[in-house]
Design a protein around this motif. Structure first.
Motif: not given
Ligand code: COD
Length: 162
Positions: A53-65
């Motif tokens: 859920m976190a990966r799907e939601t944050l996929a478009s933001l740069k610099g986030i792992v």
């Protein structure tokens, strides 16, 4: 590289979390969203689901792992990963009272600083617990969680331990 960590259970991740993570990404070169597991806690979603859920939601933001973090000390994790700051959102004075001793302990243990970001007013009342309760009783939480979370909540799976 200035690297920060946003730790949490994210059971599930909600818009209050996302807002703080996005602001952290504007302050640091890299932000690790560290999804924690604690055997003493009963989770609604498995670790795999919380990561997805976190990966799907944050996929478009740069610099986030997005990655899992084990049961050990967060301070030690920060030392091993070269993390210079823990970023936490603050909703209230009770959040602050809870977080302050941990911030001091983490700094004394490994030198890592804690950066507190005031929660966005629109999301001040949000917690994963409240969202699960409202959704469980049939309420509409679409203003408060991303789509991938809403989809899973509607699927209505039973509680998990991991
Ligand atoms: N708006 C803004 N921020 C919010 C909101 C909101 N509406 N809701 C939550 N937050 C922020 C808070 O900063 C919170 O800390 C973070 O999001 C995560 O929230 P949750 O509910 O997913 O996470 P918790 O409270 O279950 O996670 C607790 C931690 C894993 C962060 C904590 O237990 C921890 O640091 N554990 C590490 C173990 C350790 O080292 N212990 C010794 C401490 S000295």
């Amino acid at each position: 590289m200035r690297r920060a960590v946003c730790p949490g259970s994210f059971d599930p991740i909600h818009n209050g979390h996302l807002e703080v993570i996005a602001r952290a990404a504007g302050l640091f070169d890299e932000v690790i969203v560290a999804v924690s597991t604690n055997q003493a806690k009963k989770y609604r979603f498995t670790l795999t689901e919380r990561l997805e859920m976190a990966r799907e939601t944050l996929a478009s933001l740069k610099g986030i792992v997005v990655e899992p973090v084990g049961e050990g000390l967060l301070a030690e994790y920060c030392r091993q990963r070269g993390v210079s700051a823990i970023v936490k959102g603050l909703r209230s004075s009770s959040d602050f009272d809870y977080e302050l001793p941990m911030a001091t302990m983490n700094r004394q243990l490994s030198g890592v600083e804690t950066v507190f970001l005031p929660a966005e007013a629109h999301y001040l009342h949000l917690s994963s617990t409240l969202i699960k309760e409202v959704a469980g009783l049939g309420g509409n939480v679409s203003d408060y969680v991303p789509r991938s979370v809403q989809r899973r909540m509607l699927a209505g799976e039973p509680p998990h331990n991991q």
